[in-house]
Design an enzyme around this catalytic site. Sequence first.
Site, PDB file in Angstrom:
ATOM      1  N   ALA A 213      60.532   2.282  12.797  1.00 33.52           N
ATOM      2  CA  ALA A 213      61.612   2.749  11.926  1.00 33.52           C
ATOM      3  C   ALA A 213      62.712   1.702  11.762  1.00 33.52           C
ATOM      4  CB  ALA A 213      62.192   4.044  12.483  1.00 33.52           C
ATOM      5  N   THR A 214      62.938   0.884  12.773  1.00 41.13           N
ATOM      6  CA  THR A 214      63.972  -0.148  12.642  1.00 41.13           C
ATOM      7  C   THR A 214      63.639  -1.065  11.472  1.00 41.13           C
ATOM      8  OG1 THR A 214      64.425  -0.067  15.001  1.00 41.13           O
ATOM      9  CG2 THR A 214      65.126  -2.057  13.843  1.00 41.13           C
TER      10      THR A 214
ATOM     11  N   ASN B 267      69.329  11.881  16.060  1.00 40.28           N
ATOM     12  CA  ASN B 267      68.548  11.652  17.273  1.00 40.28           C
ATOM     13  C   ASN B 267      69.248  12.099  18.552  1.00 40.28           C
ATOM     14  OD1 ASN B 267      69.936   9.265  16.095  1.00 40.28           O
ATOM     15  ND2 ASN B 267      69.656   8.432  18.146  1.00 40.28           N
TER      16      ASN B 267
ATOM     17  N   GLN C 133      63.372  11.180  13.325  1.00 39.49           N
ATOM     18  CA  GLN C 133      63.323  12.348  14.213  1.00 39.49           C
ATOM     19  C   GLN C 133      62.789  13.583  13.495  1.00 39.49           C
ATOM     20  OE1 GLN C 133      63.866  12.277  17.429  1.00 39.49           O
ATOM     21  NE2 GLN C 133      64.823  10.281  17.673  1.00 39.49           N
TER      22      GLN C 133
ATOM     23  N   SER D 296      58.481   6.639  12.278  1.00 38.57           N
ATOM     24  CA  SER D 296      58.008   5.809  13.381  1.00 38.57           C
ATOM     25  C   SER D 296      56.867   6.487  14.128  1.00 38.57           C
ATOM     26  CB  SER D 296      59.186   5.579  14.342  1.00 38.57           C
ATOM     27  OG  SER D 296      58.789   4.730  15.381  1.00 38.57           O
TER      28      SER D 296
ATOM     29  N   HIS E 268      55.901   6.172  17.379  1.00 40.69           N
ATOM     30  CA  HIS E 268      56.047   6.607  18.779  1.00 40.69           C
ATOM     31  C   HIS E 268      56.898   7.854  18.962  1.00 40.69           C
ATOM     32  CE1 HIS E 268      60.123   4.990  19.947  1.00 40.69           C
ATOM     33  NE2 HIS E 268      59.943   4.312  18.830  1.00 40.69           N
TER      34      HIS E 268
ATOM     35  N   THR F  66      49.319  -9.914   8.714  1.00 40.85           N
ATOM     36  CA  THR F  66      48.079  -9.180   9.006  1.00 40.85           C
ATOM     37  C   THR F  66      48.421  -7.804   9.571  1.00 40.85           C
ATOM     38  OG1 THR F  66      46.893 -11.216   9.405  1.00 40.85           O
ATOM     39  CG2 THR F  66      45.944  -9.228  10.376  1.00 40.85           C
TER      40      THR F  66
ATOM     41  N   CYS G 167      74.730   2.237  27.214  1.00 41.99           N
ATOM     42  CA  CYS G 167      75.030   0.978  27.896  1.00 41.99           C
ATOM     43  C   CYS G 167      75.309  -0.077  26.850  1.00 41.99           C
ATOM     44  CB  CYS G 167      73.837   0.534  28.714  1.00 41.99           C
ATOM     45  SG  CYS G 167      73.872   1.172  30.356  1.00 41.99           S
TER      46      CYS G 167
HETATM   47  N1  PMP Z   1      66.196   5.819  13.732  1.00 42.49           N
HETATM   48  C1  PMP Z   1      66.308   6.870  14.559  1.00 42.49           C
HETATM   49  C2  PMP Z   1      67.017   8.095  14.097  1.00 42.49           C
HETATM   50  C3  PMP Z   1      65.761   6.808  15.841  1.00 42.49           C
HETATM   51  O1  PMP Z   1      65.872   7.850  16.661  1.00 42.49           O
HETATM   52  C4  PMP Z   1      65.090   5.625  16.247  1.00 42.49           C
HETATM   53  C5  PMP Z   1      64.511   5.492  17.635  1.00 42.49           C
HETATM   54  N2  PMP Z   1      65.369   5.850  18.670  1.00 42.49           N
HETATM   55  C6  PMP Z   1      65.004   4.566  15.342  1.00 42.49           C
HETATM   56  C7  PMP Z   1      65.567   4.698  14.088  1.00 42.49           C
HETATM   57  C8  PMP Z   1      64.293   3.289  15.691  1.00 42.49           C
HETATM   58  O2  PMP Z   1      62.907   3.506  15.664  1.00 42.49           O
HETATM   59  P1  PMP Z   1      61.854   2.424  16.175  1.00 42.49           P
HETATM   60  O3  PMP Z   1      61.889   2.514  17.655  1.00 42.49           O
HETATM   61  O4  PMP Z   1      60.548   2.881  15.629  1.00 42.49           O
HETATM   62  O5  PMP Z   1      62.254   1.112  15.643  1.00 42.49           O
END
Ligand code: PMP
Length: 412
Positions: free
Chosen positions: A75-76, A161, A189, A209, A211, A250, A336
């Site tokens: 997602a980042t 989140n 989320q 995302s 994970h 790739t 942190c």
């Molecule tokens: N956006 C939100 C709202 C998230 O909760 C997170 C992960 N904590 C991210 C973006 C980032 O996702 P990723 O770990 O897949 O880069």
Amino acid sequence: MASKAPIYLDHAATTPCDPRVVEAMLPYFTQKFGNPGSRNHRYGWESEEAVDTARAQVAALLGADEKEIIFTSGATESNNIAIKGGAYMYEKAPAGSASRGHIVTTILEHKAVLDPVKRLMKEGFDATFIEPGPDGIITADLVKAALRPDTILVSVMWANNEIGTINEIPAIGALCHEKDILFHTDATQWAGKMPVNVEKDNVDLLSMSGHKIYGPKGVGALFVRRRRPRVRLQALVDGGGQERGFRPGTLNVTGIVGLGKAAQIAKDEMDKDATRLLALRKHLEQTLVTRLDSCAINGHLEKRLPHITNVSFGFVEGESLMMAVSEIACSSGSACTSASLEPSYVLKGLGVGDELAHSSLRLSLGRWTTKEQVDHAAERIIASVTKLRTLSPLYDMHKEGIDLSKVEWAKH
Ligand code: PMP
């Protein structure tokens, strides 16, 4: 003696891979290892086919067309491509303005949205960060009030989140479409947990995302609308032209296969999971608020994801609380940053004071969380908070009915 593994109540941070996802991925490490870009042999074709299947699975989860799905590393990256790629493509400097265009977002966004927007501000774009009320909901009215004639992009997360609150995404999308403004939502989320239909929900760009939905880490997707309107983005990385040029390199075939399978399972089991988790979360909250005084649930009480709760406990010290509940893997209201503990900016954004933000816990449940685990966690929290409060003179004063806000403290 080996200590027992803590109870995992941090599913908003990440989820375990569903074994069905792992099983689907395995052949693509060793036997079916081809590069989907290899057009001349079976190895390439079978990888390409697997990517196509995953693309269809993710598209089905979002109510999108397969051609509208771009695979990313998470997602980042999806947020960066959407926000920076969108801003660079749609920038417009109105006559007499020094700004390259105006972006609307919110103070509750993840850093993966806030930081790309801040970078754009350094590069000459303007931005407005909407502040919600104490319920944490970003409404269409709040967005409407923030729009300007030179607004080019709105980015509002679907669900938060930290507190799980749900924003008015379909209405915000409708407003943006009415005004011809590009609309991005960080649905990390939300997607895979709750229903999405990018058509009905009026979304132009959506990040998700792997994970967070019982898929692997390091893989995600970006929905890029192709019709009404056809969204264009400037690529941030140059290379071999994969993913319609938006995200060259790739493809991470194993990860993509896992994301696809996770999306398919999520679609099939979403209703069942959401109903079960909502009951469990309500039970957890009910147990905490009925057995402990001076504890409060953060954010809107109804407009929230089924599986996330965020609770502040008065009259306990944040770090001591985290240490006391080490049998539970969860998140605190402290983040942190470098060497110090900062109170969560999301909780602060709702008006929660620093002290109370530090003594808050985010508890997020998942597909395999049991009632026994929730009960055990609740008992641990209640016992820990009760014990810590026996050490708090302030709590004694509070119990005696003294209004602590009116106490004048001696200055040293
Ligand atoms: N956006 C939100 C709202 C998230 O909760 C997170 C992960 N904590 C991210 C973006 C980032 O996702 P990723 O770990 O897949 O880069």
